[in-house]
Design an enzyme around this catalytic site. Structure first.
Site, PDB file in Angstrom:
ATOM      1  N   ALA A  32       0.870  -1.180   0.000  1.00 32.88           N
ATOM      2  CA  ALA A  32       0.000   0.000   0.000  1.00 32.88           C
ATOM      3  C   ALA A  32       0.909   1.232   0.000  1.00 32.88           C
ATOM      4  CB  ALA A  32      -0.966  -0.009   1.183  1.00 32.88           C
ATOM      5  N   HIS A  37       7.188   5.713   1.422  1.00 29.05           N
ATOM      6  CA  HIS A  37       7.915   4.508   1.015  1.00 29.05           C
ATOM      7  C   HIS A  37       8.845   4.816  -0.168  1.00 29.05           C
ATOM      8  CE1 HIS A  37       4.121   2.405   2.582  1.00 29.05           C
ATOM      9  NE2 HIS A  37       5.088   1.902   3.333  1.00 29.05           N
ATOM     10  N   GLY A 149      12.112   4.201   7.968  1.00 29.02           N
ATOM     11  CA  GLY A 149      11.572   5.541   8.176  1.00 29.02           C
ATOM     12  C   GLY A 149      11.550   5.974   9.634  1.00 29.02           C
ATOM     13  N   LYS A 151       9.447   7.758  10.892  1.00 38.09           N
ATOM     14  CA  LYS A 151       8.053   7.754  11.371  1.00 38.09           C
ATOM     15  C   LYS A 151       7.853   6.649  12.408  1.00 38.09           C
ATOM     16  CE  LYS A 151       3.480   6.710  10.146  1.00 38.09           C
ATOM     17  NZ  LYS A 151       3.456   5.327  10.508  1.00 38.09           N
ATOM     18  N   ASP A 152       8.524   5.511  12.174  1.00 41.06           N
ATOM     19  CA  ASP A 152       8.444   4.391  13.117  1.00 41.06           C
ATOM     20  C   ASP A 152       9.721   4.398  13.957  1.00 41.06           C
ATOM     21  OD1 ASP A 152       5.916   2.966  12.104  1.00 41.06           O
ATOM     22  OD2 ASP A 152       7.061   3.325  10.296  1.00 41.06           O
TER      23      ASP A 152
HETATM   24  P1  AMP Z   1       5.386  -0.094   6.366  1.00 40.09           P
HETATM   25  O1  AMP Z   1       4.967  -0.472   4.983  1.00 40.09           O
HETATM   26  O2  AMP Z   1       4.394   0.724   7.092  1.00 40.09           O
HETATM   27  O3  AMP Z   1       5.903  -1.277   7.139  1.00 40.09           O
HETATM   28  O4  AMP Z   1       6.626   0.886   6.174  1.00 40.09           O
HETATM   29  C1  AMP Z   1       7.766   0.498   5.461  1.00 40.09           C
HETATM   30  C2  AMP Z   1       8.864   1.492   5.714  1.00 40.09           C
HETATM   31  O5  AMP Z   1       8.459   2.789   5.259  1.00 40.09           O
HETATM   32  C3  AMP Z   1       9.206   1.642   7.199  1.00 40.09           C
HETATM   33  O6  AMP Z   1      10.614   1.745   7.346  1.00 40.09           O
HETATM   34  C4  AMP Z   1       8.506   2.915   7.575  1.00 40.09           C
HETATM   35  O7  AMP Z   1       9.089   3.571   8.677  1.00 40.09           O
HETATM   36  C5  AMP Z   1       8.652   3.735   6.298  1.00 40.09           C
HETATM   37  N1  AMP Z   1       7.630   4.775   6.254  1.00 40.09           N
HETATM   38  C6  AMP Z   1       6.315   4.643   6.543  1.00 40.09           C
HETATM   39  N2  AMP Z   1       5.689   5.832   6.455  1.00 40.09           N
HETATM   40  C7  AMP Z   1       6.626   6.745   6.098  1.00 40.09           C
HETATM   41  C8  AMP Z   1       6.602   8.151   5.858  1.00 40.09           C
HETATM   42  N3  AMP Z   1       5.494   8.874   5.968  1.00 40.09           N
HETATM   43  N4  AMP Z   1       7.765   8.766   5.504  1.00 40.09           N
HETATM   44  C9  AMP Z   1       8.908   8.048   5.382  1.00 40.09           C
HETATM   45  N5  AMP Z   1       8.995   6.717   5.603  1.00 40.09           N
HETATM   46  C10 AMP Z   1       7.880   6.067   5.963  1.00 40.09           C
END
Ligand code: AMP
Length: 289
Positions: A32, A37, A149, A151-152
């Site tokens: 998604a 990302h 990211g 964010k986490d």
């Molecule tokens: P996820 O698909 O939510 O597991 O995120 C995958 C990677 O994308 C993780 O390293 C997150 O921290 C990073 N990520 C999610 N949202 C953002 C954002 N708004 N800005 C930058 N990186 C992000």
């Protein structure tokens, strides 16, 4: 872009790249995809010979089965976006590929304090699941650089610890949070919000900005209360609003005016749980880079 579903095929492909002296940049995701990302993929492309992005919605990191079930899936668009961002490989494993012996976790990762606070406290087992999947993905990809990211933020710290525990030489690159025009941190879960909810969810960024603006040495209680009130005004229901040391996430009640700190918020907008953070003061360079 190659789409590879089997780890043995990916492993073989990457061995060839390594033999050709290319470095491997890896961006693990749950799909998604949004611009946040893609900013990781872009950075990986600037710094690595080969960019691998994985999409795998990891069942073992969801403490809430409903959250897992409702997690958005937009594979066709994800492939389109990754192609456009010049990603070299999309690794698209199924559950059996990642967990050949089943999803029951046998290894326990010693995360200590990190697992007992904030996301660790509110989402029991979450970080064990994160470690389980990232460990497996790192074994398969063996990246030189791992792009994640800010964010986490707590997850960044957990992954850093994991790399030490598993003796991985991969270098962590922590990338800044991309936001919507109203400040809402981009997140796959935002797809579950209505336009009105998205607008109100911008209150999380407002609350973080309030803390940033009013932060001064001394007790932090007033800042936390002010931020909490802003969340309530926007119908956001907080799990936590805290200020912690950026280095180790120890929560503080009083700031000495010098220690690098971070404000962290987790809040529900309707049924959707959102997290965000801000390093303080805002102009302080990103942790770990
Ligand atoms: P996820 O698909 O939510 O597991 O995120 C995958 C990677 O994308 C993780 O390293 C997150 O921290 C990073 N990520 C999610 N949202 C953002 C954002 N708004 N800005 C930058 N990186 C992000």
């Amino acid at each position: 872009m190659f789409i590879i579903k089997q780890s043995k095929d990916l492993f073989r492909y990457l061995q060839k790249q390594r033999a050709a002296k290319k470095t491997i940049g890896f961006v693990p995701t749950m799909g998604a995809l949004h611009q946040g990302h893609l900013s990781l993929v872009k950075k990986a492309g600037e710094e690595s010979g080969v960019v691998v992005c994985s999409i795998f919605v990891n069942p073992t990191q969801f403490n809430d089965p409903k959250d897992f079930e409702l997690y958005p899936k937009t594979l066709e668009n994800d492939i389109y976006l990754l192609e456009k961002e010049a990603c070299d490989v999309l690794f698209l494993p199924d559950t059996g590929e990642i967990y050949p012996s089943g999803i029951t976790q046998t290894q326990v990762y010693e995360l200590g304090y990190l697992e007992s606070v904030l996301e660790g406290k509110y989402r029991p087992g979450h970080f064990q699941g994160v470690c389980q999947v990232v460990h497996r993905l790192i074994e398969i990809v063996r990246p030189n650089q791992l792009y994640i990211g800010q964010k986490d933020y707590q997850q960044c710290m957990v992954i850093r610890k994991l790399l030490t525990l598993i003796h991985s030489p991969a270098k962590i690159i922590i990338c800044p949070t991309l936001r919507e025009p109203n400040g809402l941190a981009m997140s796959s879960r935002n797809m579950r919000l209505s336009a009105d909810e998205k607008q109100k969810a911008g209150g999380i960024f407002e609350a973080l900005s309030y803390i940033n603006k009013h932060m001064k040495a001394g007790p932090v209680k007033e800042m936390i209360e002010g931020a909490g009130n802003l969340l309530i005004q926007k119908e956001l229901v907080a799990d936590y609003v805290v200020i912690a040391k950026a280095e180790d996430l120890q929560i503080i009640d009083v700031w000495d005016g010098q220690t690098k700190i971070i404000a962290l918020i987790a809040a529900f907008m309707g049924e959707v749980r959102l997290i965000d953070n801000m390093l303080l003061p805002l102009n302080f360079a990103s942790y770990g880079n």
